[in-house]
Design a protein around this motif. Structure first.
Motif, PDB file in Angstrom:
ATOM      1  N   ILE A   1       0.779  -1.341  -0.063  1.00 25.77           N
ATOM      2  CA  ILE A   1       0.153   0.235  -0.234  1.00 25.77           C
ATOM      3  C   ILE A   1       1.292   1.504  -0.294  1.00 25.77           C
ATOM      4  CG2 ILE A   1      -1.631   1.300   1.277  1.00 25.77           C
ATOM      5  CD1 ILE A   1      -3.091  -1.593   2.339  1.00 25.77           C
ATOM      6  N   PRO A   2       1.917   0.949   0.742  1.00 21.95           N
ATOM      7  CA  PRO A   2       2.605   2.615   0.790  1.00 21.95           C
ATOM      8  C   PRO A   2       3.025   2.650  -0.469  1.00 21.95           C
ATOM      9  CG  PRO A   2       3.114   1.340   2.823  1.00 21.95           C
ATOM     10  CD  PRO A   2       2.042   0.859   2.155  1.00 21.95           C
ATOM     11  N   VAL A   8       1.752   7.071  -6.565  1.00 22.73           N
ATOM     12  CA  VAL A   8       0.792   8.302  -7.496  1.00 22.73           C
ATOM     13  C   VAL A   8       0.771  10.073  -6.413  1.00 22.73           C
ATOM     14  CG1 VAL A   8      -2.217   8.959  -6.434  1.00 22.73           C
ATOM     15  CG2 VAL A   8      -1.669   6.554  -6.444  1.00 22.73           C
ATOM     16  N   ALA A   9       1.059   9.844  -5.683  1.00 20.41           N
ATOM     17  CA  ALA A   9       2.103  11.134  -4.699  1.00 20.41           C
ATOM     18  C   ALA A   9       2.848  11.387  -5.496  1.00 20.41           C
ATOM     19  CB  ALA A   9       2.247  11.035  -3.605  1.00 20.41           C
ATOM     20  N   THR A  10       3.904  10.785  -6.098  1.00 22.96           N
ATOM     21  CA  THR A  10       5.347  11.162  -7.124  1.00 22.96           C
ATOM     22  C   THR A  10       4.598  11.564  -8.140  1.00 22.96           C
ATOM     23  OG1 THR A  10       6.676   9.470  -6.049  1.00 22.96           O
ATOM     24  CG2 THR A  10       7.047   9.993  -8.270  1.00 22.96           C
ATOM     25  N   LYS A  11       3.441  11.069  -8.834  1.00 21.66           N
ATOM     26  CA  LYS A  11       3.131  10.841 -10.367  1.00 21.66           C
ATOM     27  C   LYS A  11       2.008  13.169  -9.908  1.00 21.66           C
ATOM     28  CE  LYS A  11       3.409   8.023 -12.305  1.00 21.66           C
ATOM     29  NZ  LYS A  11       4.899   8.226 -13.379  1.00 21.66           N
ATOM     30  N   LEU A  12       1.738  13.845  -8.761  1.00 17.66           N
ATOM     31  CA  LEU A  12       1.090  14.267  -8.527  1.00 17.66           C
ATOM     32  C   LEU A  12       1.964  14.821  -8.452  1.00 17.66           C
ATOM     33  CD1 LEU A  12      -2.030  12.793  -6.462  1.00 17.66           C
ATOM     34  CD2 LEU A  12      -2.108  14.005  -8.552  1.00 17.66           C
ATOM     35  N   PHE A  68      -9.870  17.472  -0.519  1.00 15.05           N
ATOM     36  CA  PHE A  68     -10.218  16.172  -0.918  1.00 15.05           C
ATOM     37  C   PHE A  68      -9.197  15.041  -1.550  1.00 15.05           C
ATOM     38  CE2 PHE A  68     -12.712  20.054  -2.964  1.00 15.05           C
ATOM     39  CZ  PHE A  68     -13.624  19.508  -1.868  1.00 15.05           C
ATOM     40  N   PRO A  69      -9.014  14.691  -0.843  1.00 13.65           N
ATOM     41  CA  PRO A  69      -7.760  13.215  -0.809  1.00 13.65           C
ATOM     42  C   PRO A  69      -8.119  12.286  -1.648  1.00 13.65           C
ATOM     43  CG  PRO A  69      -7.844  13.915   1.601  1.00 13.65           C
ATOM     44  CD  PRO A  69      -8.591  14.585   0.769  1.00 13.65           C
ATOM     45  N   ALA A  78      -8.915   2.240  -7.721  1.00 15.05           N
ATOM     46  CA  ALA A  78      -9.901   1.495  -6.115  1.00 15.05           C
ATOM     47  C   ALA A  78      -8.885   0.480  -5.427  1.00 15.05           C
ATOM     48  CB  ALA A  78     -10.678   1.015  -7.543  1.00 15.05           C
ATOM     49  N   GLY A  79      -9.120   0.877  -4.533  1.00 17.20           N
ATOM     50  CA  GLY A  79      -8.579   0.461  -3.769  1.00 17.20           C
ATOM     51  C   GLY A  79      -9.663  -0.053  -2.827  1.00 17.20           C
ATOM     52  N   ASP A  80      -9.217  -1.057  -0.873  1.00 17.47           N
ATOM     53  CA  ASP A  80      -9.908  -0.992  -0.662  1.00 17.47           C
ATOM     54  C   ASP A  80      -9.606  -0.119   0.775  1.00 17.47           C
ATOM     55  OD1 ASP A  80      -6.675  -1.748   1.181  1.00 17.47           O
ATOM     56  OD2 ASP A  80      -6.815  -3.358   1.006  1.00 17.47           O
ATOM     57  N   PRO A  81     -10.418  -0.199   1.869  1.00 15.35           N
ATOM     58  CA  PRO A  81     -10.567   0.533   2.741  1.00 15.35           C
ATOM     59  C   PRO A  81      -9.730   1.318   3.824  1.00 15.35           C
ATOM     60  CG  PRO A  81     -12.329  -0.684   2.901  1.00 15.35           C
ATOM     61  CD  PRO A  81     -11.704  -0.875   1.894  1.00 15.35           C
ATOM     62  N   LEU A  82      -8.218   0.343   3.889  1.00 15.79           N
ATOM     63  CA  LEU A  82      -7.325   0.410   4.051  1.00 15.79           C
ATOM     64  C   LEU A  82      -6.144   0.847   2.875  1.00 15.79           C
ATOM     65  CD1 LEU A  82      -5.413  -0.299   6.555  1.00 15.79           C
ATOM     66  CD2 LEU A  82      -4.513  -2.128   5.189  1.00 15.79           C
ATOM     67  N   TYR A  83      -6.504   0.771   1.608  1.00 17.93           N
ATOM     68  CA  TYR A  83      -5.896   1.737   1.324  1.00 17.93           C
ATOM     69  C   TYR A  83      -6.235   3.011   1.276  1.00 17.93           C
ATOM     70  CZ  TYR A  83      -4.103   3.518  -3.687  1.00 17.93           C
ATOM     71  OH  TYR A  83      -4.198   4.292  -4.763  1.00 17.93           O
ATOM     72  N   PHE A  84      -7.417   3.197   1.098  1.00 22.77           N
ATOM     73  CA  PHE A  84      -7.991   5.380   0.772  1.00 22.77           C
ATOM     74  C   PHE A  84      -7.388   5.494   2.299  1.00 22.77           C
ATOM     75  CE2 PHE A  84     -10.510   3.735  -2.802  1.00 22.77           C
ATOM     76  CZ  PHE A  84     -10.148   4.902  -3.442  1.00 22.77           C
ATOM     77  N   ASP A  85      -7.488   4.933   3.104  1.00 21.97           N
ATOM     78  CA  ASP A  85      -7.323   5.892   4.505  1.00 21.97           C
ATOM     79  C   ASP A  85      -5.360   5.998   4.778  1.00 21.97           C
ATOM     80  OD1 ASP A  85      -9.543   5.601   5.526  1.00 21.97           O
ATOM     81  OD2 ASP A  85      -9.124   3.046   6.647  1.00 21.97           O
ATOM     82  N   PHE A  86      -4.679   4.885   4.387  1.00 23.98           N
ATOM     83  CA  PHE A  86      -3.727   5.492   4.676  1.00 23.98           C
ATOM     84  C   PHE A  86      -2.892   6.395   3.296  1.00 23.98           C
ATOM     85  CE2 PHE A  86       0.901   4.574   2.540  1.00 23.98           C
ATOM     86  CZ  PHE A  86       1.701   5.762   3.883  1.00 23.98           C
ATOM     87  N   ALA A  87      -4.143   6.570   1.897  1.00 23.61           N
ATOM     88  CA  ALA A  87      -3.349   7.360   0.665  1.00 23.61           C
ATOM     89  C   ALA A  87      -4.074   8.170   1.182  1.00 23.61           C
ATOM     90  CB  ALA A  87      -3.767   7.088  -0.054  1.00 23.61           C
ATOM     91  N   GLU A  88      -4.939   8.975   2.243  1.00 26.44           N
ATOM     92  CA  GLU A  88      -5.694  10.640   2.567  1.00 26.44           C
ATOM     93  C   GLU A  88      -4.813  10.748   3.440  1.00 26.44           C
ATOM     94  OE1 GLU A  88      -9.198  10.359   4.219  1.00 26.44           O
ATOM     95  OE2 GLU A  88     -10.624   8.670   2.284  1.00 26.44           O
ATOM     96  N   ARG A  89      -3.980   9.664   4.465  1.00 27.93           N
ATOM     97  CA  ARG A  89      -3.124  10.618   4.961  1.00 27.93           C
ATOM     98  C   ARG A  89      -2.011  10.767   4.816  1.00 27.93           C
ATOM     99  NH1 ARG A  89       1.377   7.917   8.537  1.00 27.93           N
ATOM    100  NH2 ARG A  89       1.206   8.992  10.333  1.00 27.93           N
ATOM    101  N   TYR A  90      -0.998   9.633   3.640  1.00 26.61           N
ATOM    102  CA  TYR A  90       0.158  10.202   2.728  1.00 26.61           C
ATOM    103  C   TYR A  90      -0.320  11.254   2.575  1.00 26.61           C
ATOM    104  CZ  TYR A  90       4.039   9.123   0.130  1.00 26.61           C
ATOM    105  OH  TYR A  90       5.192   9.407  -0.090  1.00 26.61           O
ATOM    106  N   LEU A  91      -1.334  11.354   1.134  1.00 25.40           N
ATOM    107  CA  LEU A  91      -1.181  13.211   0.595  1.00 25.40           C
ATOM    108  C   LEU A  91      -1.782  13.906   1.194  1.00 25.40           C
ATOM    109  CD1 LEU A  91      -2.174  12.957  -2.282  1.00 25.40           C
ATOM    110  CD2 LEU A  91      -3.492  13.075  -2.257  1.00 25.40           C
ATOM    111  N   ARG A  92      -2.308  14.251   2.327  1.00 23.05           N
ATOM    112  CA  ARG A  92      -2.838  15.168   2.992  1.00 23.05           C
ATOM    113  C   ARG A  92      -1.211  16.109   3.797  1.00 23.05           C
ATOM    114  NH1 ARG A  92      -8.333  13.630   5.266  1.00 23.05           N
ATOM    115  NH2 ARG A  92      -8.942  14.787   4.340  1.00 23.05           N
TER     116      ARG A  92
END
Length: 186
Positions: A1-2, A8-12, A68-69, A78-92
């Motif tokens: 997941i990380p 994704v963050a690197t692309k952004l 709106f992360p 798409a991903g599972d809830p764990l993916y989105f939870d980590f992704a939101e935190r990481y992106l922020r």
């Protein structure tokens, strides 16, 4: 997941940098011509306008990434809830200092455009090298994964402070030269 989220963050991040670097390169001929013509007011005005435009874009991106992360991340798949939870935190966290992106690349290009290559090289190497690498080597030892997450924003903030300091010193020098030139012609 990380690793997936980091991609994704690197692309952004790449998209953000591309916009600001394009803006910086667009100013290059104006800065170069006017420094040669000793039109220091136009040099300063061009730099300030580029930074304002870059900062407006960067602040808009900051707001998007902070509020709106999940929506931003979901554009990349798409991903599972764990993916989105980590992704939101990481992106922020990773994109927290994105509002400063309008400063450092424009300042690097500013110095290069006016012939102050040494300052341009120092600034160019500062964020990724002089600042980020030591932080990446030390913060994770004490803070683990959080140290890795916060290294980028800390480096961005310090690079912005260095950019502002260097351009302020340069502007003072241009003002001093301008005053000396006006004394000679008076």
């Amino acid at each position: 997941i990380p690793l997936a989220v980091s991609g994704v963050a690197t692309k952004l991040n790449s998209i953000m940098v591309a916009f600001v670097v394009g803006l910086a390169h667009g100013c290059q001929p104006i800065l170069g011509f006017n420094i040669g013509a000793k039109n220091f007011e136009r040099v300063k005005a061009t730099y300030k306008m580029a930074v304002k435009i870059g900062m407006c874009f960067s602040v808009a991106a900051f707001l998007l990434f902070q509020f709106f992360p999940r929506e931003v991340i979901s554009v990349f798949g798409a991903g599972d809830p764990l993916y989105f939870d980590f992704a939101e935190r990481y992106l922020r966290i990773y994109m927290f200092m994105v509002f400063t992106f309008g400063l450092q690349p424009i300042t690097v290009n500013y110095f290069t455009s006016i012939g102050a290559v040494k300052q341009g090289i120092i600034l160019s190497a500062s964020r990724q090298g002089f600042i980020l690498l030591p932080i990446l080597l030390t913060l994770p030892l004490k803070f683990g994964l959080n140290g890795v997450l916060f290294a980028g924003p800390i480096a961005d903030g310090l690079a912005a402070i260095l950019s502002l300091t260097m351009v302020t010193i340069n502007f003072r020098g241009l003002t001093r030269i301008q005053q000396e030139e006006s004394k000679k012609t008076a």
